[in-house]
Write an enzyme that holds these catalytic residues in place. Structure first.
Site, mmCIF file in Angstrom:
data_model
loop_
_atom_site.group_PDB
_atom_site.id
_atom_site.type_symbol
_atom_site.label_atom_id
_atom_site.label_comp_id
_atom_site.label_asym_id
_atom_site.label_seq_id
_atom_site.Cartn_x
_atom_site.Cartn_y
_atom_site.Cartn_z
ATOM 1 N NE ARG A 174 -3.994 0.537 1.742
ATOM 2 C CZ ARG A 174 -5.259 0.665 2.165
ATOM 3 N NH1 ARG A 174 -5.538 1.388 3.235
ATOM 4 N NH2 ARG A 174 -6.237 0.060 1.526
ATOM 5 C CG HIS A 201 -8.287 0.466 -3.261
ATOM 6 N ND1 HIS A 201 -7.533 -0.654 -2.944
ATOM 7 C CD2 HIS A 201 -8.990 0.763 -2.123
ATOM 8 C CE1 HIS A 201 -7.767 -1.010 -1.700
ATOM 9 N NE2 HIS A 201 -8.647 -0.166 -1.185
ATOM 10 C CD GLN A 204 -12.953 -1.432 -1.791
ATOM 11 O OE1 GLN A 204 -12.211 -1.377 -0.825
ATOM 12 N NE2 GLN A 204 -14.166 -1.944 -1.710
ATOM 13 C CG ASP A 295 -13.487 6.595 -1.298
ATOM 14 O OD1 ASP A 295 -13.589 6.413 -0.066
ATOM 15 O OD2 ASP A 295 -12.386 6.586 -1.883
ATOM 16 C CB CYS A 346 -13.994 1.517 -0.653
ATOM 17 S SG CYS A 346 -13.467 3.212 -0.277
ATOM 18 N NE ARG A 374 -10.359 -4.997 -0.678
ATOM 19 C CZ ARG A 374 -9.622 -4.072 -0.046
ATOM 20 N NH1 ARG A 374 -10.213 -3.105 0.632
ATOM 21 N NH2 ARG A 374 -8.306 -4.083 -0.143
HETATM 22 N N1 CP Z 1 -11.394 -0.106 1.740
HETATM 23 C C1 CP Z 1 -10.162 -0.166 2.249
HETATM 24 O O1 CP Z 1 -9.163 -0.347 1.536
HETATM 25 O O2 CP Z 1 -10.104 -0.061 3.591
HETATM 26 P P1 CP Z 1 -8.771 0.138 4.435
HETATM 27 O O3 CP Z 1 -8.185 1.467 4.064
HETATM 28 O O4 CP Z 1 -9.203 0.075 5.874
HETATM 29 O O5 CP Z 1 -7.823 -0.968 4.100
HETATM 30 N N1 NVA Z 2 -9.771 6.994 -1.494
HETATM 31 C C1 NVA Z 2 -9.392 6.493 -0.194
HETATM 32 C C2 NVA Z 2 -9.659 5.031 -0.125
HETATM 33 C C3 NVA Z 2 -9.379 4.399 1.198
HETATM 34 C C4 NVA Z 2 -9.646 2.939 1.219
HETATM 35 C C5 NVA Z 2 -7.940 6.811 0.072
HETATM 36 O O1 NVA Z 2 -7.115 6.665 -0.833
HETATM 37 O O2 NVA Z 2 -7.628 7.222 1.172
#
Ligand code: CP
Ligand code: NVA
Length: 388
Positions: A174, A201, A204, A295, A346, A374
């Site tokens: 990540r 993502h 997701q 989101d 999400c 997920r």
């Molecule tokens: N939706 C998602 O990726 O959640 P987290 O940021 O908690 O991993």
């Molecule tokens: N768009 C958000 C998604 C988190 C799961 C971010 O990048 O923070």
């Protein structure tokens, strides 16, 4: 490990990513010391051992969930998958879910998987760790963000990747930068999964496709709208739905739509699958939609922790919230949608900003189904990438 022999990968990578000059690494003789990645039996890396490795894979394929073959060595963006890949991942994920993972219980036995996170996570971390453990693998979580570190900061991306492949069988990362993740994937001879970047993502996106398929039987012909910030989650939803023939409407205020080149790329898939894309700033385009997805308005990369520059043009958090004020998903907005519409997010949600409690806790909400999926979708991806 017979990874990354696909020279075609460059041509189908998501636009906006750097050129992959380092990919020739697996295609030309190496002059440095031969390297034997540690976590796999060294013999399995040699050409002579490949028939045996394949045979081992074939015997595993005799289990109730057949082996899943993916066209790419990494999973960095949904767009990079073939349409067949997406169908196959969803089919495998559904089979794993039906058996609650019992049908893949030992498939990652002896495999170690590193989870390198520059940003916070609940769902992604938990679903991967539980999924890896359920398949008999060993997840190793490394909270890089806790120390303010990032891949490529303390040492070069190349050194990072070439160390990691000596220790583990796969990297799940990540990150902030999609370009750095692409570089890791180029440098490492083990599969790399994007667990979220500023731009994509994809895990997701696949889980969401699984959820929509469960709710409506198919995505083909289903009307899916995303309202709010045209961010990483929006891009991956768009890409997965267009791979599957969905009709996607992106509703964003001016200046917050996804990058034009990513929309064009998704449109090419939609042309193949019978899907469509509409981009508008009009929130009333929620009318008649079967899926209403939103989101957060301020993503993690917009919040700009110390040492990380906010994305250019992203605006400060307060001005972003103001820009999206008319795009909140509330009861009034949901009333415009199809009477059987579902609400998706999400998570994490910023209740009272992009969505009201009444919607996210209401009868149309599918958010916890999404979160659960997920796990199943990612288990399928891992089986495919590890040829397990
Ligand atoms: N939706 C998602 O990726 O959640 P987290 O940021 O908690 O991993
Ligand atoms: N768009 C958000 C998604 C988190 C799961 C971010 O990048 O923070």
């Amino acid at each position: 490990m017979p990874k990354k022999t696909s020279s075609s990968r460059r041509s189908t990578d998501a636009p906006g990513t750097k050129a992959r000059t380092a990919k020739a690494r697996t295609d030309k003789p190496r002059t440095e010391q031969p390297r034997t990645p540690a976590a796999r039996p060294p013999a399995a890396r040699t050409p002579a051992a490949r028939p045996a490795a394949k045979a081992a894979g074939a015997s595993r394929a005799g289990a109730s969930v057949p082996a899943l073959t993916l066209s790419r060595p990494d999973f960095l963006a949904v767009a990079a998958l073939s349409i067949d890949d997406v169908h196959n991942i969803l089919r495998t994920a559904a089979a794993i879910k039906a058996a609650r993972g019992a049908n893949v219980a030992d498939r990652l036995s002896g495999r170690a998987v590193a989870m390198i996170f520059e940003k916070a996570s609940l769902r992604t971390r938990m679903s991967f760790e539980v999924g890896i453990a359920r398949m008999g693998g060993h997840p190793i979580f490394y909270d890089l963000g806790a120390s303010g570190d990032r891949i490529g900061l303390r040492e070069s991306v190349r050194d990072f990747a070439r160390n990691m492949e000596r220790f583990v069988d796969m990297i799940i990362a990540r990150v902030y930068s999609q370009a750095i993740l692409e570089e890791v994937a180029d440098e490492a001879r083990i599969p790399v999964i994007n667990a979220l970047s500023d731009d994509h993502h994809p895990c997701q996106g696949l889980a969401d496709a699984l959820t929509i398929t469960e709710k409506f039987g198919t995505i083909r012909g289903t009307r899916v709208c995303y309202i709010g910030d045209g961010n990483n989650v929006c891009v991956s939803l768009l890409e997965s739905c267009c791979k599957l023939g969905g009709h996607v409407t992106i509703i964003c205020p001016e200046g917050y739509t996804p990058p034009a080149e990513l929309i064009a790329r998704a449109q090419a898939d939609a042309d193949l699958t019978g899907g469509s894309i509409t981009v508008t700033a009009d929130a009333r385009a929620v009318r008649g939609q079967q899926v209403v997805y939103t989101d957060c308005w301020v993503s993690m990369h917009h919040a700009a922790p110390a040492g990380h520059a906010p994305d250019a043009g992203g605006g400060d958090p307060a001005s972003r919230v103001a820009a999206f004020a008319a795009y909140q998903v509330n009861d009034e907005l949901m009333d415009l949608a199809d009477t059987r519409a579902i609400f998706m997010h999400c998570l994490p949600a910023h209740r009272g900003e992009e969505v009201t409690d009444s919607v996210i806790d209401g009868r149309q909400s599918a958010v916890y189904d999404q979160a659960e999926n997920r796990r199943w979708a990612q288990m399928a991806v891992m089986l495919g990438l590890l040829k397990a």
